[in-house]
Design a protein around this motif. Structure first.
Motif, PDB file in Angstrom:
ATOM      1  N   PRO A   8       0.817  -1.227   0.000  1.00 40.16           N
ATOM      2  CA  PRO A   8       0.000   0.000   0.000  1.00 40.16           C
ATOM      3  C   PRO A   8       0.846   1.271   0.000  1.00 40.16           C
ATOM      4  O   PRO A   8       0.497   2.253  -0.651  1.00 40.16           O
ATOM      5  N   ALA A   9       1.964   1.256   0.698  1.00 40.29           N
ATOM      6  CA  ALA A   9       2.830   2.432   0.708  1.00 40.29           C
ATOM      7  C   ALA A   9       3.438   2.658  -0.672  1.00 40.29           C
ATOM      8  O   ALA A   9       3.563   3.801  -1.129  1.00 40.29           O
ATOM      9  N   GLY A  10       3.811   1.584  -1.347  1.00 40.89           N
ATOM     10  CA  GLY A  10       4.366   1.711  -2.684  1.00 40.89           C
ATOM     11  C   GLY A  10       3.362   2.255  -3.671  1.00 40.89           C
ATOM     12  O   GLY A  10       3.681   3.105  -4.508  1.00 40.89           O
ATOM     13  N   VAL A  11       2.134   1.782  -3.578  1.00 37.06           N
ATOM     14  CA  VAL A  11       1.073   2.267  -4.459  1.00 37.06           C
ATOM     15  C   VAL A  11       0.816   3.749  -4.197  1.00 37.06           C
ATOM     16  O   VAL A  11       0.676   4.547  -5.134  1.00 37.06           O
ATOM     17  N   ALA A  12       0.771   4.134  -2.933  1.00 34.32           N
ATOM     18  CA  ALA A  12       0.542   5.542  -2.597  1.00 34.32           C
ATOM     19  C   ALA A  12       1.684   6.411  -3.114  1.00 34.32           C
ATOM     20  O   ALA A  12       1.448   7.499  -3.656  1.00 34.32           O
ATOM     21  N   ALA A  13       2.915   5.941  -2.967  1.00 33.84           N
ATOM     22  CA  ALA A  13       4.064   6.722  -3.432  1.00 33.84           C
ATOM     23  C   ALA A  13       4.033   6.895  -4.942  1.00 33.84           C
ATOM     24  O   ALA A  13       4.287   7.992  -5.457  1.00 33.84           O
ATOM     25  N   LEU A  14       3.730   5.834  -5.669  1.00 40.20           N
ATOM     26  CA  LEU A  14       3.666   5.941  -7.124  1.00 40.20           C
ATOM     27  C   LEU A  14       2.531   6.854  -7.577  1.00 40.20           C
ATOM     28  O   LEU A  14       2.669   7.603  -8.547  1.00 40.20           O
ATOM     29  N   THR A  15       1.417   6.809  -6.882  1.00 37.97           N
ATOM     30  CA  THR A  15       0.297   7.679  -7.222  1.00 37.97           C
ATOM     31  C   THR A  15       0.660   9.143  -6.995  1.00 37.97           C
ATOM     32  O   THR A  15       0.384  10.001  -7.837  1.00 37.97           O
ATOM     33  N   ILE A  16       1.292   9.420  -5.863  1.00 33.11           N
ATOM     34  CA  ILE A  16       1.699  10.798  -5.574  1.00 33.11           C
ATOM     35  C   ILE A  16       2.715  11.274  -6.601  1.00 33.11           C
ATOM     36  O   ILE A  16       2.643  12.397  -7.091  1.00 33.11           O
ATOM     37  N   MET A  17       3.669  10.406  -6.948  1.00 31.20           N
ATOM     38  CA  MET A  17       4.670  10.794  -7.942  1.00 31.20           C
ATOM     39  C   MET A  17       4.016  11.068  -9.288  1.00 31.20           C
ATOM     40  O   MET A  17       4.372  12.030  -9.975  1.00 31.20           O
ATOM     41  N   ALA A  18       3.065  10.249  -9.676  1.00 36.63           N
ATOM     42  CA  ALA A  18       2.395  10.435 -10.965  1.00 36.63           C
ATOM     43  C   ALA A  18       1.595  11.728 -10.988  1.00 36.63           C
ATOM     44  O   ALA A  18       1.540  12.420 -12.011  1.00 36.63           O
ATOM     45  N   GLU A  19       0.972  12.075  -9.879  1.00 40.77           N
ATOM     46  CA  GLU A  19       0.152  13.286  -9.828  1.00 40.77           C
ATOM     47  C   GLU A  19       0.990  14.546  -9.647  1.00 40.77           C
ATOM     48  O   GLU A  19       0.504  15.646  -9.886  1.00 40.77           O
ATOM     49  N   THR A  20       2.236  14.401  -9.235  1.00 40.76           N
ATOM     50  CA  THR A  20       3.085  15.562  -9.008  1.00 40.76           C
ATOM     51  C   THR A  20       3.571  16.183 -10.309  1.00 40.76           C
ATOM     52  O   THR A  20       3.695  17.394 -10.416  1.00 40.76           O
TER      53      THR A  20
END
Length: 86
Positions: A8-20
């Motif tokens: 879940p932390a990895g998914v959240a990090a990738l989502t934040i990176m993609a939206e940044t």
């Protein structure tokens, strides 16, 4: 078991990176950010842990290092701006 906790932390990090990053530079931005992070922390972690154990004579030094990096990550996430919808 660790993968279940870390996923879940990895998914959240990738989502934040993609939206940044904007769509035009998203691929390059994510690749550069990920590569630099892995290079800096992946290349130095073993040396830092060996140094910590040598200086403190504490076998739990690697665990303290992981905890410190987790706190640093939480602080960094606090400063991430929410994405704007256009």
């Amino acid at each position: 078991m660790l993968a279940l906790v870390g996923a879940p932390a990895g998914v959240a990090a990738l989502t934040i990176m993609a939206e940044t990053f904007p769509a035009e530079t998203r691929s390059a931005g994510i690749a550069l950010t990920y590569s630099l992070t892995v290079t800096v922390f992946g290349a130095t972690t073993q040396f830092v842990i060996a140094w910590l154990i040598g200086v403190t004579h504490e076998p739990m030094a690697p665990a303290y290092y992981v905890m410190a990096m987790a706190v640093l990550s939480i602080v960094a996430m606090r400063f991430v701006k929410p994405p704007t919808t256009s």
